[in-house]
Design an enzyme around this catalytic site. Structure first.
Site, PDB file in Angstrom:
ATOM      1  N   CYS A   2       0.844  -1.196   0.000  1.00  0.00           N
ATOM      2  CA  CYS A   2       0.000   0.000   0.000  1.00  0.00           C
ATOM      3  C   CYS A   2       0.883   1.252   0.000  1.00  0.00           C
ATOM      4  CB  CYS A   2      -0.962   0.078   1.181  1.00  0.00           C
ATOM      5  SG  CYS A   2      -2.154  -1.264   1.194  1.00  0.00           S
ATOM      6  N   ARG A  29       3.880  -0.216  -4.695  1.00  0.00           N
ATOM      7  CA  ARG A  29       3.558  -0.719  -3.362  1.00  0.00           C
ATOM      8  C   ARG A  29       2.203  -1.416  -3.301  1.00  0.00           C
ATOM      9  NH1 ARG A  29       6.930   1.126   0.402  1.00  0.00           N
ATOM     10  NH2 ARG A  29       5.451   0.453   1.977  1.00  0.00           N
ATOM     11  N   ASN A  98      -2.096   1.276   5.859  1.00  0.00           N
ATOM     12  CA  ASN A  98      -1.190   0.264   5.318  1.00  0.00           C
ATOM     13  C   ASN A  98      -0.967  -0.757   6.434  1.00  0.00           C
ATOM     14  OD1 ASN A  98       0.865  -1.213   4.216  1.00  0.00           O
ATOM     15  ND2 ASN A  98       2.333   0.473   4.090  1.00  0.00           N
ATOM     16  N   GLY A  99      -1.390  -2.006   6.229  1.00  0.00           N
ATOM     17  CA  GLY A  99      -1.226  -3.021   7.267  1.00  0.00           C
ATOM     18  C   GLY A  99      -2.504  -3.807   7.444  1.00  0.00           C
ATOM     19  N   GLU A 465      16.863 -17.720  -8.667  1.00  0.00           N
ATOM     20  CA  GLU A 465      16.587 -16.309  -8.942  1.00  0.00           C
ATOM     21  C   GLU A 465      16.140 -16.101 -10.401  1.00  0.00           C
ATOM     22  OE1 GLU A 465      15.956 -13.883  -7.302  1.00  0.00           O
ATOM     23  OE2 GLU A 465      16.423 -12.101  -8.455  1.00  0.00           O
ATOM     24  N   GLU A 472       7.734 -14.055 -12.161  1.00  0.00           N
ATOM     25  CA  GLU A 472       7.150 -12.777 -11.753  1.00  0.00           C
ATOM     26  C   GLU A 472       6.782 -11.901 -12.936  1.00  0.00           C
ATOM     27  OE1 GLU A 472       9.118 -11.256  -7.675  1.00  0.00           O
ATOM     28  OE2 GLU A 472      10.533 -11.603  -9.283  1.00  0.00           O
ATOM     29  N   HIS A 488      16.264 -37.887  -9.680  1.00  0.00           N
ATOM     30  CA  HIS A 488      15.521 -38.377  -8.517  1.00  0.00           C
ATOM     31  C   HIS A 488      14.027 -38.112  -8.624  1.00  0.00           C
ATOM     32  CE1 HIS A 488      19.356 -39.315  -6.756  1.00  0.00           C
ATOM     33  NE2 HIS A 488      19.766 -38.109  -7.089  1.00  0.00           N
TER      34      HIS A 488
HETATM   35  C1  F6R Z   1      11.395 -10.690  -6.089  1.00  0.00           C
HETATM   36  C2  F6R Z   1      11.057  -9.832  -4.997  1.00  0.00           C
HETATM   37  C3  F6R Z   1      10.679 -10.435  -3.688  1.00  0.00           C
HETATM   38  C4  F6R Z   1      11.484  -9.735  -2.576  1.00  0.00           C
HETATM   39  C5  F6R Z   1      11.036 -10.222  -1.197  1.00  0.00           C
HETATM   40  C6  F6R Z   1      11.853  -9.595  -0.088  1.00  0.00           C
HETATM   41  O1  F6R Z   1      11.703 -10.003  -7.249  1.00  0.00           O
HETATM   42  O2  F6R Z   1      11.081  -8.643  -5.135  1.00  0.00           O
HETATM   43  O3  F6R Z   1      10.892 -11.801  -3.662  1.00  0.00           O
HETATM   44  O4  F6R Z   1      12.827 -10.015  -2.787  1.00  0.00           O
HETATM   45  O5  F6R Z   1       9.680  -9.893  -1.005  1.00  0.00           O
HETATM   46  O6  F6R Z   1      11.784  -8.203  -0.107  1.00  0.00           O
HETATM   47  P1  F6R Z   1      12.870  -7.312   0.621  1.00  0.00           P
HETATM   48  O7  F6R Z   1      14.155  -7.525  -0.083  1.00  0.00           O
HETATM   49  O8  F6R Z   1      12.367  -5.916   0.519  1.00  0.00           O
HETATM   50  O9  F6R Z   1      12.943  -7.800   2.039  1.00  0.00           O
END
Ligand code: F6R
Length: 587
Positions: A2, A29, A98-99, A465, A472, A488
């Site tokens: 948010c 956000r 936010n929360g 990664e 994503e 396996h």
């Molecule tokens: C992947 C991504 C998420 C963040 C994860 C941790 O592209 O953005 O997997 O890496 O939510 O977020 P931070 O690094 O802000 O703790």
């Protein structure tokens, strides 16, 4: 999670429009819905809609004070009614949040008994009505502070109050920052919202509140309700950090920025590195933790440390608890996070602290909760990362921790040279030939539903990664495996034409990885090598430079770009993938 943005004293008397523009910078956000409220003559007016802000405009009237929100839904579906801001019964108090208010049901029941009418399914609306109830007998500041103390969970709230013509905001667990411009005052969940107006800021701590009025900003302690001294800081962020600068998307801009941000990590604070090196040499245990991409950075770092003969553990923050009992005073917990606000990471860190560990925050954003909890901060300095998908923060964290691993092996200068050279090598890598090859590969894979990735040793976290970037940004199912895992069970998934990326380096496990590739090929799989060498096993080769253990950086950048081109080709929004939010501040 948010985005919050508010303005007091908008210099053009167009506060609503300018809040909307600022929210566009915070849309990473949350982008299920957006809404803006403005104080206009004798009332608060609201405009709210589901969907992304994109090019949205608002017809809200002119005004000096406005407050808005971009939502990542938790309670209540994605509807116009559930979008923030939410009003009290008198429509003189607008609230954004936010929360998660964990006890909202019980508060709501009490308020309904007192005659309050609810129009949404959200937890947020109870905040507006509770403030209304308390303001019957108290000042608005007291009413907001007391309401906030009743809310359970991690929350940040911002309240637009018609009577006092103020914005009041409280923080517990979710980020808030105030900006002081020339006669204008700003409240936001992140600096890019107002960076074009000011870089003079104050990041709120948990338990603090701010009141923004036409005459300025006041800071309060929520518990005692007493005013505190507001100590401002000036950030060295530039406006272009929060703009696309000619790139079609922030994601692409941030992928290219890595050519500079990776070498920039060599200017790390050496004092901190030396202190940590001493501790590690003195026998401190090492635990590396983080979520998502940051957890893959933790795993890759474990390999870096192992290469230097140092033992460490990598534990995803959301799986931390069963292992926390092994933490003692001689443990260094490296908490890796772009935002420094990820709820699961913070929970792990608080537990580790309770058990006496020293916390080292490896973070990118400034002024975060994690920064405040840490004993040592390794700031990786990649600058604002606006795209939801993490790229440059990840490689800067990885590079910083690689440097630490070299320092522990008394090879810090050598490590720094290698990372400095990496900038040039990666710049050469991203030449038009490679980019065209990636675009062609993306075109050929565009309609695939599944793809697989294998890698061994350092290339194993690289596959995790790489696969996450594809999932994503393009929504294609990309599943990573350690090459050794294949026999396996996993090999049953391979059919004729199944695409499989093979991430390899010129290392001692190269032949094993190629054997796995040939086992896939024998079952009809399409092998796409991402490696610094040719091989008969590869149907397609995306050639990366031979950088020894640092080949992982090149392989990952290939994955980031491929994810980007696949996403764009499939019509996804690479900056704002569906269902995601940049900082995950809820459990
Ligand atoms: C992947 C991504 C998420 C963040 C994860 C941790 O592209 O953005 O997997 O890496 O939510 O977020 P931070 O690094 O802000 O703790």
């Amino acid at each position: 999670m948010c985005g919050i943005y508010g303005i007091i004293n908008d210099k053009n008397n167009q506060a609503a429009q300018n809040v909307l523009e600022g929210l566009k910078k915070l849309e990473y956000r949350g982008y299920d819905s957006w809404g803006v409220s403005v104080i206009s003559r004798d009332q608060i007016k609201i405009d709210k809609h589901i969907g992304k802000i994109g090019e949205a405009m608002t017809n809200l009237p002119s005004g000096l004070i406005a407050l808005g929100h971009t939502r990542w839904a938790t309670h209540g579906g994605v509807t116009d009614l559930n979008a923030h801001p939410h009003l009290d019964c008198t429509k003189k108090i607008a609230v954004i949040h936010n929360g998660i208010v964990e006890n909202y049901q019980e508060i709501k029941e009490e308020l309904i008994k007192k005659g309050h009418q609810f129009v949404s399914e959200t937890d947020t609306e109870v905040i507006a009505h509770l403030i209304e109830e308390k303001a019957k007998t108290k000042t608005i500041n007291e009413a907001v502070f007391e309401t906030f103390k009743i809310l359970r969970g991690s929350n940040a709230i911002a309240v637009l109050d018609y009577e006092s013509q103020t914005i009041i905001a409280c923080r517990n667990g979710s980020p808030l920052v105030v900006g002081l411009g020339q006669g204008q005052y700003f409240l936001a969940s992140d600096v890019p919202a107002f960076l074009k107006e000011t870089n003079t800021v104050y990041f709120l701590n948990d338990g603090e509140a701010v009141v923004l009025s036409k005459s300025g900003v006041k800071l309060f302690d929520i518990d005692s309700e007493k005013e505190k001294i507001l100590t401002l800081q000036t950030l060295d962020w530039k406006l272009e950090d929060a703009e696309k600068n000619g790139y079609p998307h922030f994601l692409l801009k941030e992928i290219y920025e890595q050519l500079k941000t990776i070498p920039k990590t060599t200017s790390i604070n050496e004092k901190e590195i030396n202190k940590l090196t001493e501790k590690i040499k003195g026998g401190y245990k090492i635990i590396l933790t983080g979520c998502g991409t940051a957890s893959y950075c933790a795993l890759a770092t474990k390999y870096f440390f192992a290469t230097q003969g140092v033992e460490s553990q990598a534990i995803s923050s959301y799986e931390f608890m069963p292992f926390s009992k092994f933490i003692d005073k001689k443990t260094l917990v490296f908490a890796i996070s772009q935002s420094g606000e990820t709820a699961d990471t913070l929970i792990a860190v608080k537990e580790a602290k309770k058990r006496g560990a020293e916390i080292v925050a490896v973070i990118n954003a400034r002024g975060s909760t994690l920064e405040r909890l840490a004993d040592t901060v390794l700031s990786v300095g990649a600058g604002p990362e606006i795209a939801v998908v993490s790229t440059k923060a990840f490689t800067s964290q990885l590079s910083t921790l690689y440097l630490l691993s070299t320092a522990v092996a008394d090879k810090f200068e050598e490590g720094k040279n290698k990372i400095n050279k990496l900038g040039t090598v990666l710049t050469n890598l991203l030449n038009p030939v490679l980019i065209n090859r990636l675009i062609d590969t993306a075109k050929n894979l565009m309609n695939e539903e599944h793809m697989y990735l294998i890698g061994k040793h350092l290339n194993y976290p690289a596959t995790l990664e790489f696969a996450l970037k594809i999932k994503e940004t393009s929504y294609i199912h990309a599943e990573p495996f350690a090459a050794g895992e294949l026999k396996h069970g996993v090999i049953t998934l391979i059919q004729k034409g199944t695409p499989c990326f093979v991430l390899a380096s010129q290392d001692e496990v190269k032949d094993e990885v190629l054997s796995s590739a040939s086992e896939i090929k024998a079952r009809g799989g399409l092998i796409i090598g991402v490696a610094p060498f040719e091989s008969n096993e590869f149907d397609v080769l995306i050639k990366t430079p031979d950088l020894g253990s640092l080949t992982i950086f090149a392989n990952i950048i290939v994955g980031q770009l491929l994810g980007y081109y696949l996403g764009v080709g499939r019509g996804a929004d690479p900056d704002k993938p569906r269902n995601l939010a940049k900082s995950v501040t809820v459990k």
